[in-house]
Scaffold this motif. Structure first.
Motif, PDB file in Angstrom:
ATOM      1  N   PRO A  61      -6.602   8.753  -4.226  1.00 14.27           N
ATOM      2  CA  PRO A  61      -7.864   8.065  -3.745  1.00 14.27           C
ATOM      3  C   PRO A  61      -7.637   6.614  -3.117  1.00 14.27           C
ATOM      4  O   PRO A  61      -6.222   6.223  -3.214  1.00 14.27           O
ATOM      5  CB  PRO A  61      -8.603   7.958  -5.018  1.00 14.27           C
ATOM      6  CG  PRO A  61      -7.676   7.850  -6.143  1.00 14.27           C
ATOM      7  CD  PRO A  61      -6.758   8.690  -5.643  1.00 14.27           C
ATOM      8  N   LYS A  62      -8.360   6.003  -2.416  1.00 11.32           N
ATOM      9  CA  LYS A  62      -8.271   4.971  -1.791  1.00 11.32           C
ATOM     10  C   LYS A  62      -7.898   3.757  -2.833  1.00 11.32           C
ATOM     11  O   LYS A  62      -6.880   3.035  -2.360  1.00 11.32           O
ATOM     12  CB  LYS A  62      -9.571   4.493  -0.979  1.00 11.32           C
ATOM     13  CG  LYS A  62      -9.428   3.205  -0.117  1.00 11.32           C
ATOM     14  CD  LYS A  62     -10.658   3.035   0.502  1.00 11.32           C
ATOM     15  CE  LYS A  62     -10.410   1.709   1.234  1.00 11.32           C
ATOM     16  NZ  LYS A  62     -11.782   1.314   2.005  1.00 11.32           N
ATOM     17  N   HIS A  66      -9.292  12.278  -0.301  1.00 10.23           N
ATOM     18  CA  HIS A  66      -7.812  11.796   0.096  1.00 10.23           C
ATOM     19  C   HIS A  66      -7.984  10.210   0.634  1.00 10.23           C
ATOM     20  O   HIS A  66      -9.275  10.087   1.154  1.00 10.23           O
ATOM     21  CB  HIS A  66      -7.313  12.766   0.857  1.00 10.23           C
ATOM     22  CG  HIS A  66      -5.774  12.179   1.071  1.00 10.23           C
ATOM     23  ND1 HIS A  66      -5.437  11.223   1.801  1.00 10.23           N
ATOM     24  CD2 HIS A  66      -4.768  12.767   0.604  1.00 10.23           C
ATOM     25  CE1 HIS A  66      -4.054  10.994   1.835  1.00 10.23           C
ATOM     26  NE2 HIS A  66      -3.525  12.267   1.127  1.00 10.23           N
ATOM     27  N   ALA A  67      -7.640   9.463   0.250  1.00 11.08           N
ATOM     28  CA  ALA A  67      -7.510   7.910   0.899  1.00 11.08           C
ATOM     29  C   ALA A  67      -7.490   7.890   2.323  1.00 11.08           C
ATOM     30  O   ALA A  67      -8.330   6.937   2.983  1.00 11.08           O
ATOM     31  CB  ALA A  67      -6.333   7.220   0.375  1.00 11.08           C
ATOM     32  N   TYR A  68      -7.060   8.773   2.904  1.00 12.73           N
ATOM     33  CA  TYR A  68      -6.859   8.801   4.586  1.00 12.73           C
ATOM     34  C   TYR A  68      -7.368   9.762   5.200  1.00 12.73           C
ATOM     35  O   TYR A  68      -7.233  10.074   6.320  1.00 12.73           O
ATOM     36  CB  TYR A  68      -5.131   8.769   4.776  1.00 12.73           C
ATOM     37  CG  TYR A  68      -4.514   7.383   4.250  1.00 12.73           C
ATOM     38  CD1 TYR A  68      -4.731   6.359   4.956  1.00 12.73           C
ATOM     39  CD2 TYR A  68      -3.707   7.422   3.137  1.00 12.73           C
ATOM     40  CE1 TYR A  68      -4.028   5.229   4.659  1.00 12.73           C
ATOM     41  CE2 TYR A  68      -3.264   6.382   2.620  1.00 12.73           C
ATOM     42  CZ  TYR A  68      -3.236   5.335   3.483  1.00 12.73           C
ATOM     43  OH  TYR A  68      -2.631   3.929   2.763  1.00 12.73           O
ATOM     44  N   THR A  86       0.918  -1.205  -0.027  1.00  6.20           N
ATOM     45  CA  THR A  86       0.033  -0.214   0.102  1.00  6.20           C
ATOM     46  C   THR A  86       1.031   1.371   0.144  1.00  6.20           C
ATOM     47  O   THR A  86       2.168   1.209   0.355  1.00  6.20           O
ATOM     48  CB  THR A  86      -1.061  -0.108   1.291  1.00  6.20           C
ATOM     49  OG1 THR A  86      -0.181   0.071   2.632  1.00  6.20           O
ATOM     50  CG2 THR A  86      -1.811  -1.043   1.518  1.00  6.20           C
ATOM     51  N   CYS A  96       1.890   9.903   0.701  1.00  5.55           N
ATOM     52  CA  CYS A  96       1.038  10.570  -0.112  1.00  5.55           C
ATOM     53  C   CYS A  96       1.464  11.894  -0.024  1.00  5.55           C
ATOM     54  O   CYS A  96       1.060  12.927  -0.925  1.00  5.55           O
ATOM     55  CB  CYS A  96      -0.387  10.591   0.555  1.00  5.55           C
ATOM     56  SG  CYS A  96      -1.173   9.170   0.129  1.00  5.55           S
ATOM     57  N   CYS A 117      -4.262   4.108  -3.433  1.00  4.44           N
ATOM     58  CA  CYS A 117      -3.424   3.718  -2.058  1.00  4.44           C
ATOM     59  C   CYS A 117      -3.231   2.208  -1.523  1.00  4.44           C
ATOM     60  O   CYS A 117      -2.426   1.827  -1.023  1.00  4.44           O
ATOM     61  CB  CYS A 117      -3.629   4.689  -1.023  1.00  4.44           C
ATOM     62  SG  CYS A 117      -3.474   6.386  -1.377  1.00  4.44           S
ATOM     63  N   GLU A 118      -4.563   1.536  -1.782  1.00  7.57           N
ATOM     64  CA  GLU A 118      -4.494   0.025  -1.422  1.00  7.57           C
ATOM     65  C   GLU A 118      -3.826  -0.784  -2.191  1.00  7.57           C
ATOM     66  O   GLU A 118      -3.686  -2.015  -1.493  1.00  7.57           O
ATOM     67  CB  GLU A 118      -6.003  -0.150  -1.478  1.00  7.57           C
ATOM     68  CG  GLU A 118      -6.653  -0.442  -2.741  1.00  7.57           C
ATOM     69  CD  GLU A 118      -8.210  -0.512  -2.604  1.00  7.57           C
ATOM     70  OE1 GLU A 118      -8.939  -0.526  -1.588  1.00  7.57           O
ATOM     71  OE2 GLU A 118      -8.784  -0.879  -3.752  1.00  7.57           O
TER      72      GLU A 118
END
Length: 151
Positions: free
Chosen positions: A37-38, A148-150, A3, A9, A41-42
């Motif tokens: 985006p998630k 944002h993913a986080y 990830t 990021c 990042c995943e």
């Protein structure tokens, strides 16, 4: 499966791909500032495989530049859009002599004939199946705000 962490990021200059509801594909260049985006990042391996695929893809249409950018960004925008991809960058080109990065993405170029999701090989569609975005049509938007993913 690796990830991208929240810390990474903050500085990673990531090229990533999204699909709109019409099946159009866009490339997004974060410049280390644009939100990731998630779905990016995943799984870094999936993101890298898409980068490799589109890097090898040949040109199949002409490019329409929205505004004149720095030569480096302009060439990247043309190269991607000539492959049928919409090109969005975290640099909004409001400071042509220098980059002006944001968390949102601004459209710099688009293809005369867009590449469609259904035209892609099965293994690439499988990699992109998680990259559908809540955007009706990339041709109708000039800026895209990405969660944002986080956050």
């Amino acid at each position: 499966m690796s990830t991208i962490s929240a810390d990474e990021c903050e500085y990673i200059d990531m090229e990533w791909y999204g699909v709109d509801r019409q099946g159009n594909i866009a490339v997004f260049c974060s410049g280390g500032k644009g939100n990731l985006p998630k779905f990016v990042c995943e799984n870094i391996e999936r993101a890298d495989a898409l980068i490799d695929y589109f890097a090898e893809m040949g040109k199949n249409t002409s490019s329409i530049l929205i505004f004149s950018q720095t030569k480096c960004v302009e060439q990247a925008a043309m190269d991607f859009s000539e492959k049928g991809l919409y090109y969005f960058d975290a640099d909004d080109d409001t400071k042509p002599e220098n980059c002006n990065f944001h968390e949102f993405y601004t459209k710099h170029a688009y293809p005369k004939k867009p590449l469609k999701y259904e035209q892609l090989p099965r293994y690439i569609k499988e990699s992109l199946k998680n990259n559908f975005m809540e955007i009706e049509n990339f041709s109708l938007v000039n800026t895209i705000h990405v969660k944002h993913a986080y956050t």
